[in-house]
Design a protein around this motif. Structure first.
Motif, PDB file in Angstrom:
ATOM      1  N   VAL A 251       1.065   6.830  13.658  1.00 12.00           N
ATOM      2  CA  VAL A 251       1.044   6.112  13.196  1.00 12.00           C
ATOM      3  C   VAL A 251       1.595   5.807  11.670  1.00 12.00           C
ATOM      4  CG1 VAL A 251      -1.652   4.869  11.975  1.00 12.00           C
ATOM      5  CG2 VAL A 251      -1.265   6.318  14.739  1.00 12.00           C
ATOM      6  N   VAL A 252       1.434   7.276  10.667  1.00 13.33           N
ATOM      7  CA  VAL A 252       1.442   6.849   9.259  1.00 13.33           C
ATOM      8  C   VAL A 252       2.922   6.658   9.280  1.00 13.33           C
ATOM      9  CG1 VAL A 252       1.666   8.333   7.538  1.00 13.33           C
ATOM     10  CG2 VAL A 252      -0.571   8.595   8.973  1.00 13.33           C
ATOM     11  N   MET A 253       3.407   6.000   8.630  1.00 16.92           N
ATOM     12  CA  MET A 253       4.697   5.389   7.451  1.00 16.92           C
ATOM     13  C   MET A 253       5.030   6.535   6.676  1.00 16.92           C
ATOM     14  SD  MET A 253       6.181   2.148   7.532  1.00 16.92           S
ATOM     15  CE  MET A 253       6.293   1.250   9.052  1.00 16.92           C
ATOM     16  N   GLN A 254       4.095   6.882   5.837  1.00 16.44           N
ATOM     17  CA  GLN A 254       4.674   6.810   4.067  1.00 16.44           C
ATOM     18  C   GLN A 254       3.060   7.410   3.432  1.00 16.44           C
ATOM     19  OE1 GLN A 254       7.957   6.516   2.776  1.00 16.44           O
ATOM     20  NE2 GLN A 254       7.333   8.071   1.714  1.00 16.44           N
ATOM     21  N   VAL A 255       3.467   8.905   3.393  1.00 16.12           N
ATOM     22  CA  VAL A 255       2.591   9.761   2.218  1.00 16.12           C
ATOM     23  C   VAL A 255       2.883   9.336   1.076  1.00 16.12           C
ATOM     24  CG1 VAL A 255       1.174  11.340   1.960  1.00 16.12           C
ATOM     25  CG2 VAL A 255       1.879  10.902   4.273  1.00 16.12           C
ATOM     26  N   SER A 256       2.359   8.843   0.108  1.00 15.30           N
ATOM     27  CA  SER A 256       2.760   9.261  -1.686  1.00 15.30           C
ATOM     28  C   SER A 256       1.378   9.539  -2.217  1.00 15.30           C
ATOM     29  CB  SER A 256       2.463   8.251  -1.748  1.00 15.30           C
ATOM     30  OG  SER A 256       3.107   7.993  -3.446  1.00 15.30           O
ATOM     31  N   GLN A 257       1.389  10.007  -3.704  1.00 16.08           N
ATOM     32  CA  GLN A 257       0.457  10.811  -4.412  1.00 16.08           C
ATOM     33  C   GLN A 257       0.173   9.351  -5.283  1.00 16.08           C
ATOM     34  OE1 GLN A 257       1.435  14.085  -7.274  1.00 16.08           O
ATOM     35  NE2 GLN A 257      -0.632  13.718  -8.137  1.00 16.08           N
ATOM     36  N   ALA A 258      -1.246   9.686  -5.329  1.00 18.88           N
ATOM     37  CA  ALA A 258      -1.499   8.301  -5.776  1.00 18.88           C
ATOM     38  C   ALA A 258      -2.034   8.072  -7.471  1.00 18.88           C
ATOM     39  CB  ALA A 258      -3.809   8.107  -5.826  1.00 18.88           C
ATOM     40  N   ASN A 259      -1.703   6.599  -7.519  1.00 27.60           N
ATOM     41  CA  ASN A 259      -2.174   6.270  -8.725  1.00 27.60           C
ATOM     42  C   ASN A 259      -2.782   7.107  -9.127  1.00 27.60           C
ATOM     43  OD1 ASN A 259      -2.397   4.762 -11.424  1.00 27.60           O
ATOM     44  ND2 ASN A 259      -0.351   4.420 -10.465  1.00 27.60           N
ATOM     45  N   VAL A 260      -3.264   6.831 -11.066  1.00 25.08           N
ATOM     46  CA  VAL A 260      -4.701   7.108 -11.202  1.00 25.08           C
ATOM     47  C   VAL A 260      -5.243   7.138 -11.125  1.00 25.08           C
ATOM     48  CG1 VAL A 260      -5.128   8.350 -14.167  1.00 25.08           C
ATOM     49  CG2 VAL A 260      -2.749   8.628 -13.330  1.00 25.08           C
ATOM     50  N   ARG A 261      -5.975   5.205 -11.168  1.00 22.19           N
ATOM     51  CA  ARG A 261      -6.462   4.645 -11.045  1.00 22.19           C
ATOM     52  C   ARG A 261      -7.228   5.068  -9.453  1.00 22.19           C
ATOM     53  NH1 ARG A 261      -3.840  -1.914 -11.820  1.00 22.19           N
ATOM     54  NH2 ARG A 261      -2.020  -0.261 -13.256  1.00 22.19           N
ATOM     55  N   HIS A 262      -6.776   5.294  -9.378  1.00 22.19           N
ATOM     56  CA  HIS A 262      -7.400   5.990  -7.611  1.00 22.19           C
ATOM     57  C   HIS A 262      -7.268   7.029  -7.069  1.00 22.19           C
ATOM     58  CE1 HIS A 262      -5.583   1.623  -6.373  1.00 22.19           C
ATOM     59  NE2 HIS A 262      -6.478   1.372  -6.424  1.00 22.19           N
ATOM     60  N   GLY A 263      -7.005   8.040  -8.238  1.00 18.27           N
ATOM     61  CA  GLY A 263      -7.241   9.175  -8.442  1.00 18.27           C
ATOM     62  C   GLY A 263      -6.393  10.543  -8.459  1.00 18.27           C
ATOM     63  N   GLY A 264      -5.443  10.170  -8.943  1.00 20.17           N
ATOM     64  CA  GLY A 264      -3.819  10.854  -9.780  1.00 20.17           C
ATOM     65  C   GLY A 264      -3.396  11.581  -7.607  1.00 20.17           C
ATOM     66  N   GLY A 265      -3.254  13.042  -8.646  1.00 21.84           N
ATOM     67  CA  GLY A 265      -2.880  14.223  -8.423  1.00 21.84           C
ATOM     68  C   GLY A 265      -4.201  14.937  -7.150  1.00 21.84           C
ATOM     69  N   GLY A 266      -5.573  13.986  -6.923  1.00 25.36           N
ATOM     70  CA  GLY A 266      -6.336  14.237  -6.033  1.00 25.36           C
ATOM     71  C   GLY A 266      -6.566  13.323  -4.690  1.00 25.36           C
ATOM     72  N   ALA A 267      -6.085  12.617  -4.623  1.00 24.91           N
ATOM     73  CA  ALA A 267      -5.409  11.559  -3.924  1.00 24.91           C
ATOM     74  C   ALA A 267      -3.902  11.323  -3.139  1.00 24.91           C
ATOM     75  CB  ALA A 267      -6.779  10.544  -3.609  1.00 24.91           C
ATOM     76  N   TYR A 268      -3.942  10.712  -2.143  1.00 27.94           N
ATOM     77  CA  TYR A 268      -2.857  10.352  -1.413  1.00 27.94           C
ATOM     78  C   TYR A 268      -2.772   8.447  -0.593  1.00 27.94           C
ATOM     79  CZ  TYR A 268      -0.887  15.406  -1.447  1.00 27.94           C
ATOM     80  OH  TYR A 268      -1.174  16.359  -2.054  1.00 27.94           O
ATOM     81  N   TYR A 269      -2.351   7.680  -1.018  1.00 26.99           N
ATOM     82  CA  TYR A 269      -2.071   6.658  -0.211  1.00 26.99           C
ATOM     83  C   TYR A 269      -1.731   7.352   1.071  1.00 26.99           C
ATOM     84  CZ  TYR A 269      -2.495   4.779  -5.013  1.00 26.99           C
ATOM     85  OH  TYR A 269      -3.092   3.798  -6.214  1.00 26.99           O
ATOM     86  N   VAL A 270      -1.862   5.805   2.042  1.00 25.90           N
ATOM     87  CA  VAL A 270      -1.005   6.144   3.160  1.00 25.90           C
ATOM     88  C   VAL A 270      -0.790   5.330   3.691  1.00 25.90           C
ATOM     89  CG1 VAL A 270      -1.799   7.374   5.881  1.00 25.90           C
ATOM     90  CG2 VAL A 270      -2.321   8.835   3.667  1.00 25.90           C
ATOM     91  N   TYR A 271       0.168   5.169   4.459  1.00 26.15           N
ATOM     92  CA  TYR A 271       1.216   2.938   4.470  1.00 26.15           C
ATOM     93  C   TYR A 271       1.161   3.971   6.161  1.00 26.15           C
ATOM     94  CZ  TYR A 271       3.115  -0.891   3.719  1.00 26.15           C
ATOM     95  OH  TYR A 271       2.693  -2.503   4.223  1.00 26.15           O
ATOM     96  N   LEU A 272       0.453   2.860   7.022  1.00 25.93           N
ATOM     97  CA  LEU A 272       0.144   3.048   8.493  1.00 25.93           C
ATOM     98  C   LEU A 272       1.309   1.792   8.617  1.00 25.93           C
ATOM     99  CD1 LEU A 272      -3.936   2.980   8.536  1.00 25.93           C
ATOM    100  CD2 LEU A 272      -1.907   4.776   8.612  1.00 25.93           C
ATOM    101  N   ARG A 273       1.623   2.410  10.025  1.00 25.10           N
ATOM    102  CA  ARG A 273       2.379   1.370  10.938  1.00 25.10           C
ATOM    103  C   ARG A 273       1.244   0.316  11.471  1.00 25.10           C
ATOM    104  NH1 ARG A 273       7.495   3.868  10.917  1.00 25.10           N
ATOM    105  NH2 ARG A 273       7.478   6.150  11.215  1.00 25.10           N
ATOM    106  N   ARG A 274       2.058  -0.430  11.590  1.00 26.87           N
ATOM    107  CA  ARG A 274       1.178  -1.726  12.344  1.00 26.87           C
ATOM    108  C   ARG A 274       1.031  -1.408  13.927  1.00 26.87           C
ATOM    109  NH1 ARG A 274       2.423  -6.544   9.248  1.00 26.87           N
ATOM    110  NH2 ARG A 274       3.928  -7.213   7.722  1.00 26.87           N
ATOM    111  N   ASN A 275       0.274  -1.861  14.405  1.00 25.75           N
ATOM    112  CA  ASN A 275      -0.820  -2.077  15.269  1.00 25.75           C
ATOM    113  C   ASN A 275      -0.019  -2.333  15.991  1.00 25.75           C
ATOM    114  OD1 ASN A 275      -2.363  -0.754  17.736  1.00 25.75           O
ATOM    115  ND2 ASN A 275      -4.304  -1.905  16.720  1.00 25.75           N
ATOM    116  N   ARG A 276       0.484  -2.221  17.376  1.00 30.43           N
ATOM    117  CA  ARG A 276       1.642  -3.137  18.772  1.00 30.43           C
ATOM    118  C   ARG A 276       0.714  -2.724  19.449  1.00 30.43           C
ATOM    119  NH1 ARG A 276       7.773  -1.370  16.467  1.00 30.43           N
ATOM    120  NH2 ARG A 276       7.662  -2.236  14.314  1.00 30.43           N
TER     121      ARG A 276
END
Length: 196
Positions: free
Chosen positions: A171-196
């Motif tokens: 389901v997960v396409m990309q995981v990246s550390q969040a920007n400072v405005r969204h939590g920085g080192g204490g958060a992750y962006y999780v970019y999901l694949r399209r639902n098919r």
């Protein structure tokens, strides 16, 4: 068997040891040469060699807190190849894309956090969301230094591993550390694949 003679520093060390001990058989004569096992110089083979350690007085002992040879979780996440659109990835890293959902794992144990993460990611993907934010917190310093080492920020280290394992890996396409405005080192962006 021919044996080498003790060096003066070895003899001195041996005498210090024998002065503090009692002999089991005092009737037998004592010879320091009886306790040396290294063959003499002329009988050594070509492959053997002698290593003389540096004197202990010249060595400076510096205790180290811990040695961790594995790269940090930030480095591991950053080293992953970009699998999504490059422009969207750059915007995501700069904090320009707004996450469509957020999961806060603060204060949870790993037993509670793993199922919560799985439910959240699968639910977000089924709802058609593309970018979600998973807040793990940076972790806190522990007061007790026990015999078993504990990683600093357990959830922070576990979440990327959980996201790379089934059922979330499909389901997960990309995981990246969040920007400072969204939590920085204490958060992750999780970019999901399209639902098919």
């Amino acid at each position: 068997m021919n044996r080498r003679r003790l060096r003066p520093d070895e003899e001195e060390l041996w005498r210090k040891v024998t002065d503090k001990t009692e002999r089991l058989h005092p009737e037998k004569p004592f010879h320091p040469d009886d306790f040396v096992t290294t063959p003499p110089q002329q009988q050594r083979t070509r492959a053997s060699f002698e290593v003389t350690p540096a004197p202990i007085k010249s060595q400076k002992y510096k205790p180290s807190t811990s040695i961790n040879l594995s790269p940090s979780i930030v480095d591991q996440v950053a080293a992953q190849p970009v699998q999504m659109d490059r422009k969207a990835f750059t915007q995501m890293k700069r904090g320009k894309l707004k996450p469509e959902g957020k999961l806060d794992l603060h204060g949870m144990t790993t037993d509670r956090a793993h199922p919560a993460l799985t439910r959240f990611i699968l639910s977000a993907q089924s709802q058609g969301k593309r970018l979600v934010l998973v807040v793990t917190g940076k972790g806190k310093n522990r007061d007790d230094d026990g015999p078993i080492p504990v990683r600093f920020g357990v959830l922070r280290h576990q979440v990327p591993q959980w996201l790379s394992m089934p059922p979330l890996s499909s389901v997960v396409m990309q995981v990246s550390q969040a920007n400072v405005r969204h939590g920085g080192g204490g958060a992750y962006y999780v970019y999901l694949r399209r639902n098919r």
